[in-house]
Design an enzyme around this catalytic site. Sequence first.
Site, PDB file in Angstrom:
ATOM      1  CG  ASP A   9      -0.175   0.022   2.531  1.00 57.73           C
ATOM      2  OD1 ASP A   9       0.825  -0.705   2.630  1.00 57.73           O
ATOM      3  OD2 ASP A   9      -0.583   0.733   3.462  1.00 57.73           O
ATOM      4  CD  GLU A  10      -0.883   5.047   2.817  1.00 55.24           C
ATOM      5  OE1 GLU A  10      -1.845   5.799   2.961  1.00 55.24           O
ATOM      6  OE2 GLU A  10      -0.032   4.843   3.703  1.00 55.24           O
TER       7      GLU A  10
END
Length: 830
Positions: free
Chosen positions: A524-525
Amino acid sequence: MRALLASLLLGLLLSGASAGPSGEGAPLRLRWELERSQFSAEHPEGRSRALFTLTNLDRRPLPAQGWSIYFSAMAGVELGPALEGQVLLERVVATLFRLRPAAGFQPLDSGQTLRIVLLHPELVLMPDKAPQAPYLVLDEAPGRGLAIRDYQLLPPSRPEQTELPPGAALPLATPQSLYQRYAQATVPAELPPLLPTPLQYRRLAGTLHWDGLPEVRAAPALAAQAEQLQSWLRPLFPSGQVRRGQPAVQLSLGPVAGLRSPEAYALSIGARQGVRLRAASPAGLARGLQSLRMLLPLPTAVLARQGVDLPALHIVDAPRYAYRGLMLDVARNFQSKATLLSTLDLMARYKLNTLHLHLSDDEGWRLEIPGLPELTEVGGRRGQQADPLAHLPPAYGSGPDLADPYGSGHYSRADYLEILRHAAALQIEVIPEIDMPAHARAAVKAMESRWQRRLRSGAAGADEFLLSEPGDRSVYRSAQLYTDHVMNPALPSTYAFVEQVVGALKAMHAEAGMPLRRLHVGGDELPAGAWEQSPACQALLKQLGASDTEALWDHFFDRVQALLRRQGIAAAGWEELGARKAMLAGEPGLAPNAHFLGRDIRLHVWNNTGANADLAYRLANAGYATVLAPATRLYFDMAHQKDPTEPGHDWAAFLDLDQVFDFMPTRMPGRQGLSAEGRRHLIGLEATLFSETVRGPERLAQMLMPRLLGLAERAWAAEPGWERLPDPAAQARARAQFMQQLGSQLLPRLDAEAPALHYRIAPPGLLRQGDRVLARAQLPGMTLRYTSDGSPPRPDSPLVQGPITARGRIGVAAFDRNGRAGRPSWIDNP
């Protein structure tokens, strides 16, 4: 003169103060106060103007140069000069900032005070977003921090301090709004005896009576389960001796008619037959035993000479969802082994079956890995740094001290084995998460430290596990403001590192008797700009015949998944693992990435904001096995109420108990609904607790409980009629019944059996009608007490037994059965 003053102060502090928990700290007083909200065309959502008030408590002046005050601030601080240019505000790393004197700063005499304006680039409504854990560092001793122990966040008391943006959808919570919110619908006279609600429940005629400890009969393979049940029964019978000749308890494994779930069970209680519990598997038996436990009277309610009575009944039960999880982050703030073990016990009570353990992030690596001691020596410790590769910097309130138990800490191999074995005994699977390629700063810096040490020593293979490329000039910034926290997908050493960690995890799980079937790999991210100026990544792109860094993403996880598959391990990740950036109806969002379909990759979907409101459904409809963990409904790090005295985050939502109960997994808002195929791929729900604001077991309990019970009900109980066909009145009745069960059944049992579990006790709702005050608890059955002199209610304060007619500053608090008070609510009755 400046050097002399700095030297004198250094000598004083190093001889008479300490950064340790028992030391005196820096001879300074610091106060932070929110002054007002500011709104403009540049800041339509607002920013906050705040004030640092610094007082010198030492007998000597604070010198003109040679010192800095460090602090963490999740809301950030606008950088640059302040106090008319006398001081500078600088970022150290991510959300760690410092304030230091500029050239024009004058020494601060003993007893003198400075007022320094801080501008936060967002509204700082919640106290956890304000500056935390300030400490003093002297230039002559850059590796030593002296905590400013006399530090306070002053609570807001004026309207301008908590002004909201024009047209804000949600106003501040008040005692009056809570009074209306706590209004309860009518509930049935007889409540169900269990929560989560069983699939089938039938009350029968008669009562089972035991005069003494009953016999528990079970096959030898079920001896552990039989002993667990006996441990719950023994406190009800002081003699502790089994009395034969009375109806027994029979435990067995076998099919449960009409149900295919491995967690299905059938429980019957009869006056003559005793208790019969049959389950489809040991996991089902564990769930049935917890149901039986909930039916037992509390030891405090039993008159031993009269024995124990259980109502005759028949229950057939199975879960709605196969996956019922809790994601617990121990990386940002560490939680002890004891806390983890008690959390597993709590999960087992309410039939949750998966602990998703977030073991690594930018701010910490929390598990011993044989052969890589730097992961815990460097990545598992936080404190003030002179050498940036000796350990990690402070974050999230951990302060300068390396001995801080939440900033520093890890599980030894033996600890982890104990955690796994305890979970296995409770039939709870532990899925470890090693976050990659982003959110990996702890690992990146640990391996960079290893590389440099081995280079200096001349050891061979210095770069064997290196995760970063020295020549990488990529410019990026993460949501948490890191600029150096991403693994490089073009380095062979990156995959050597992953393989070393996976091998160690697999070996530990095997030794504990819980095979590692799935690893959560984060995903993620990844910030924009990462990998773009890496020579190794550019060379790899040419080799792949691609120009976009998204090709590097697919390449990285192709290799990681292949590595896992060779070990017999499946992958899980956050939704971005199976998604691509896209424009959706003119808004930036995420769309399913077909590249990883059909590979047994499970996605945990938190992002249900903006254009991604229906992302979980689109991923499930596309064919991904999907776990719902929506930030606006199941992120338990969110504050309960929009109230500047509540702990927690506010970036996604304010999430109270009723909102968790009201969550409808198959009817989330968005442009796309859940298809019939998507329903088959929706495998469960997960409560998520990131730990930026969770320092210690008491805060952990307050954020988890009783919201975890709402998650347990939604994940286990069958789909209610009001979800299939929305019916607000039926939903309100079900919610009222849930609240009644918590207040009168479940929490009293926890008060008796787990008194150290300090679950959240909500502030009461208050309403003034004429010259009297009406009070209402969130949960029926809680005791309310009041004062009228402005002091907080105590366990011996008057009970609220109707309208309060006393005059003055009325404070009302709810109390549990052990006399523990929740936060009071206040109202004036002049």
